[in-house]
Write an enzyme that holds these catalytic residues in place. Structure first.
Site, PDB file in Angstrom:
ATOM      1  N   ASP A   1     -12.727  -0.251  -3.158  1.00  0.00           N
ATOM      2  CA  ASP A   1     -11.901   0.910  -3.506  1.00  0.00           C
ATOM      3  C   ASP A   1     -11.614   0.898  -5.004  1.00  0.00           C
ATOM      4  O   ASP A   1     -10.492   1.143  -5.438  1.00  0.00           O
ATOM      5  CB  ASP A   1     -10.596   0.859  -2.697  1.00  0.00           C
ATOM      6  CG  ASP A   1      -9.849   2.187  -2.720  1.00  0.00           C
ATOM      7  OD1 ASP A   1     -10.440   3.204  -3.142  1.00  0.00           O
ATOM      8  OD2 ASP A   1      -8.672   2.212  -2.325  1.00  0.00           O
TER       9      ASP A   1
ATOM     10  N   LYS B   1       4.276  -2.687  -1.178  1.00  0.00           N
ATOM     11  CA  LYS B   1       3.485  -1.581  -0.636  1.00  0.00           C
ATOM     12  C   LYS B   1       3.758  -1.482   0.856  1.00  0.00           C
ATOM     13  O   LYS B   1       3.476  -2.399   1.623  1.00  0.00           O
ATOM     14  CB  LYS B   1       1.990  -1.805  -0.909  1.00  0.00           C
ATOM     15  CG  LYS B   1       1.152  -0.641  -0.409  1.00  0.00           C
ATOM     16  CD  LYS B   1      -0.309  -0.782  -0.772  1.00  0.00           C
ATOM     17  CE  LYS B   1      -0.676   0.089  -1.924  1.00  0.00           C
ATOM     18  NZ  LYS B   1      -2.093   0.269  -2.128  1.00  0.00           N
TER      19      LYS B   1
ATOM     20  N   VAL C   1       4.331   2.791  -2.568  1.00  0.00           N
ATOM     21  CA  VAL C   1       4.574   1.608  -3.379  1.00  0.00           C
ATOM     22  C   VAL C   1       5.988   1.703  -3.968  1.00  0.00           C
ATOM     23  O   VAL C   1       6.381   2.750  -4.483  1.00  0.00           O
ATOM     24  CB  VAL C   1       3.518   1.474  -4.498  1.00  0.00           C
ATOM     25  CG1 VAL C   1       3.848   0.293  -5.411  1.00  0.00           C
ATOM     26  CG2 VAL C   1       2.127   1.301  -3.899  1.00  0.00           C
TER      27      VAL C   1
ATOM     28  N   GLY D   1       5.045   5.271  -6.264  1.00  0.00           N
ATOM     29  CA  GLY D   1       3.986   6.246  -6.000  1.00  0.00           C
ATOM     30  C   GLY D   1       3.427   6.063  -4.603  1.00  0.00           C
ATOM     31  O   GLY D   1       3.854   5.175  -3.863  1.00  0.00           O
TER      32      GLY D   1
ATOM     33  N   GLY E   1      -0.249   6.261  -2.122  1.00  0.00           N
ATOM     34  CA  GLY E   1      -1.708   6.290  -2.094  1.00  0.00           C
ATOM     35  C   GLY E   1      -2.172   6.506  -0.677  1.00  0.00           C
ATOM     36  O   GLY E   1      -1.404   6.948   0.179  1.00  0.00           O
ATOM     37  N   GLY E   2      -3.400   6.183  -0.442  1.00  0.00           N
ATOM     38  CA  GLY E   2      -3.979   6.428   0.864  1.00  0.00           C
ATOM     39  C   GLY E   2      -3.429   5.504   1.936  1.00  0.00           C
ATOM     40  O   GLY E   2      -3.371   5.867   3.110  1.00  0.00           O
TER      41      GLY E   2
HETATM   42  P1  ATP Z   1      -5.128   3.498  -2.754  1.00  0.00           P
HETATM   43  O1  ATP Z   1      -4.270   3.558  -1.563  1.00  0.00           O
HETATM   44  O2  ATP Z   1      -6.529   3.852  -2.442  1.00  0.00           O
HETATM   45  O3  ATP Z   1      -4.999   2.234  -3.529  1.00  0.00           O
HETATM   46  P2  ATP Z   1      -3.672   4.592  -4.955  1.00  0.00           P
HETATM   47  O4  ATP Z   1      -4.075   3.436  -5.795  1.00  0.00           O
HETATM   48  O5  ATP Z   1      -3.649   5.935  -5.568  1.00  0.00           O
HETATM   49  O6  ATP Z   1      -4.608   4.695  -3.686  1.00  0.00           O
HETATM   50  P3  ATP Z   1      -1.367   3.063  -4.230  1.00  0.00           P
HETATM   51  O7  ATP Z   1      -2.179   1.836  -4.416  1.00  0.00           O
HETATM   52  O8  ATP Z   1      -0.578   3.202  -2.979  1.00  0.00           O
HETATM   53  O9  ATP Z   1      -2.269   4.359  -4.354  1.00  0.00           O
HETATM   54  O10 ATP Z   1      -0.412   3.205  -5.457  1.00  0.00           O
HETATM   55  C1  ATP Z   1       0.511   4.236  -5.547  1.00  0.00           C
HETATM   56  C2  ATP Z   1       1.148   4.200  -6.926  1.00  0.00           C
HETATM   57  O11 ATP Z   1       1.785   2.949  -7.141  1.00  0.00           O
HETATM   58  C3  ATP Z   1       0.160   4.391  -8.059  1.00  0.00           C
HETATM   59  O12 ATP Z   1       0.774   5.266  -8.980  1.00  0.00           O
HETATM   60  C4  ATP Z   1       0.035   3.037  -8.684  1.00  0.00           C
HETATM   61  O13 ATP Z   1      -0.117   3.160 -10.087  1.00  0.00           O
HETATM   62  C5  ATP Z   1       1.342   2.370  -8.353  1.00  0.00           C
HETATM   63  N1  ATP Z   1       1.145   0.941  -8.091  1.00  0.00           N
HETATM   64  C6  ATP Z   1       0.338   0.403  -7.161  1.00  0.00           C
HETATM   65  N2  ATP Z   1       0.387  -0.944  -7.188  1.00  0.00           N
HETATM   66  C7  ATP Z   1       1.267  -1.253  -8.180  1.00  0.00           C
HETATM   67  C8  ATP Z   1       1.747  -2.494  -8.725  1.00  0.00           C
HETATM   68  N3  ATP Z   1       1.345  -3.678  -8.247  1.00  0.00           N
HETATM   69  N4  ATP Z   1       2.642  -2.444  -9.743  1.00  0.00           N
HETATM   70  C9  ATP Z   1       3.062  -1.242 -10.226  1.00  0.00           C
HETATM   71  N5  ATP Z   1       2.647  -0.046  -9.768  1.00  0.00           N
HETATM   72  C10 ATP Z   1       1.759  -0.047  -8.755  1.00  0.00           C
HETATM   73 MG    MG Z   2      -3.934   1.508  -5.230  1.00  0.00          MG
END
Ligand code: ATP
Ligand code: MG
Length: 469
Positions: free
Chosen positions: A132, A43, A29, A22, A24-25
């Site tokens: 966050d 990430k 990931v 996925g 995010g900001g």
């Molecule tokens: P932010 O950047 O503010 O954290 P976010 O949480 O929406 O925003 P990401 O943290 O980049 O975005 O995560 C993107 C996706 O990856 C999300 O769907 C999240 O559930 C998944 N994800 C993030 N970290 C993990 C992890 N450690 N294990 C499995 N999935 C993850």
């Molecule tokens: Mg996140």
């Protein structure tokens, strides 16, 4: 939008990417496996933000079952930064909220609150403010509620976290004092209050059509909590106090107020989060270790510049929530795999198109269909409109030209892309609406969920993505 890396790529020494999870900001990931066989979440910090590594060591050496462990922060030969962390196979709280749009119920909400509090207290005791906290950064895995992305915004100077550049999705959990730049752990307590509200009611306390409107409500409006059972109304009101000094000063204080009430404490006696485990197991079982052919239409053709700008806004707006989704009129699909969701839904950044934006997009579409009809000597009949709507929505990633111009998209109620069949169903339902009564075209059921009658019938929703300000 495709992920930067694909199956088999080794963007970082020792790690092989298996699939994108996925966005995010901060970045993308990936599920990756180290040469030693360890499953990790990588990430990739897109857009090369400046990474201030001085703060990192405070976070990467934390050890708690309530935190998503950060293994390392690494730079590759191209100077791209990667955060290597524990891969969590269970659903995020965002996934659970999407699956239960009306709220999780008191028992599950109390369970999540209690477990979340453990992780947050652990961070606060070590002088770390999360900054966050939101459902997308909270996971349930193997009996534990785990908090992710803690302290990240402290060492990544991403401008998206400044209030000035925030999009609507990024501000739902943001305490009023964040704008002043002078804040402490009170902002996490505020976010916890927002999350508690959302777990109980399925929607955030302050919604709005723009980031400014939401921010204004954080600054001035009171959450509607009168109908919540005790003690939740009072607890949320205090956690969401505008003045940080009037808020709970510690997580423990807040938890005492919640769990001093017999009903809440008793609701957790013998609570076995098996339903969460089952959900987690189902999601984990569904996850392939390599990309599977997508059952959904291929990505759209190259898009005009204005649409690209809007997409960038979506990708950049990771902090957020999925708007309240009406109960799907077809069997609920359970938890969608994050990589099956549309980018907007995966980033948790959805909001419904308002009435007038729909009118404008419908007008543009009608003009286009009229022109096509005139060009080919046909009348702009209902059949032509259905064909145009159904084909473009179904094949072109949820958009007709009019919608594209207005930056809105049709997706299924569970956040997945809209297939051709459903797009035709929706277009046909729309046609019937127009035939029977114009009002049904857009207005009936156009409640706070902003679902037109035809969307309700077809199980779709019209999403309005917000370009970064
Ligand atoms: P932010 O950047 O503010 O954290 P976010 O949480 O929406 O925003 P990401 O943290 O980049 O975005 O995560 C993107 C996706 O990856 C999300 O769907 C999240 O559930 C998944 N994800 C993030 N970290 C993990 C992890 N450690 N294990 C499995 N999935 C993850
Ligand atoms: Mg996140």
């Amino acid at each position: 939008m495709a992920f930067t890396f694909k199956h088999g790529d080794r963007p970082l020494e020792d790690y092989t990417v298996h699939r994108g999870v996925g966005r995010g900001g901060f970045g993308e990931v990936y599920y990756a496996i180290s040469d030693g066989g360890r499953e990790v979440a990588l990430k990739y910090l897109r857009e090369n933000p400046e990474v201030e590594l001085r703060g990192v060591s405070h976070c990467i050496n934390l050890k708690s079952p309530h935190l998503v462990t950060i293994f390392d922060v690494r730079k590759n030969a191209d100077d791209d930064f990667f955060i290597v962390m524990e891969y969590v196979s269970g659903p995020s709280l965002r996934d659970l909220l999407v699956a239960e749009p009306g709220g999780l119920g008191v028992q599950k909400a109390a369970f999540f609150l209690r477990e979340l509090a453990k992780g947050l207290s652990y961070l606060h005791d070590r002088g770390i403010v999360h900054r966050d906290l939101k459902p997308g950064n909270i996971f349930y895995d193997d009996g534990y509620v785990k908090i992710g992305d803690y302290g990240l915004s402290k060492f990544i100077s991403a401008s998206r976290h400044s209030v000035q550049t925030a999009s609507v999705g990024t501000v739902h959990y943001m305490a009023p004092e964040v704008g002043s730049g002078n804040y402490s752990r009170g902002i996490d307590i505020y976010a916890l209050g927002v999350i508690l509200y959302e777990m109980l009611l399925g929607k955030v306390p302050f919604e709005g059509g723009s980031a400014g409107e939401v921010l204004m409500k954080h600054l001035t409006a009171q959450p509607e909590v009168d109908h919540l059972p005790a003690p939740f109304g009072a607890v949320i009101r205090k956690a969401l106090a505008k003045d940080p000094n009037a808020r709970y000063q510690t997580i423990d204080e807040m938890m005492n107020d919640v769990f001093d009430v017999d009903d809440v404490r008793n609701s957790l006696v013998g609570f076995n989060p098996t339903s969460l485990s089952q959900a987690a197991a189902r999601v984990a079982r569904d996850l392939p270790d390599s990309p599977v052919p997508s059952p959904y239409p291929p990505p759209p053709p190259p898009v005009p510049a204005f649409a690209l700008a809007a997409d960038a806004g979506v990708a950049g707006a990771g902090v957020g929530r999925l708007g309240p989704v009406g109960p799907p009129p077809y069997p609920a699909a359970g938890f969608a795999r994050p990589d099956e969701l549309t980018p907007e839904a995966a980033a948790g950044n959805l909001r419904y198109a308002g009435f007038w934006i729909r009118v404008v997009s419908a007008f543009i579409d009608i003009v286009i269909v009229g022109l096509i009809g005139a060009l080919f000597g046909e009348q702009a009949t209902g059949g032509l409109i259905i064909l145009y709507q159904g084909l473009l929505v179904g094949l072109w990633n949820g958009q007709t030209l009019g919608k594209r111009a207005c930056d809105i998209k049709v997706i299924c109620s569970d956040g997945r892309p809209c297939g051709v069949g459903r797009a035709f169903g929706r277009a046909f339902a729309k046609f019937l609406n127009v035939l029977t009564m114009f009002i049904g075209y857009m207005i009936i059921w156009f409640d706070d969920r902003k679902q037109g009658l035809h969307d309700h019938v077809a199980g779709t929703m019209v999403v309005y993505t917000v370009p970064r300000a």
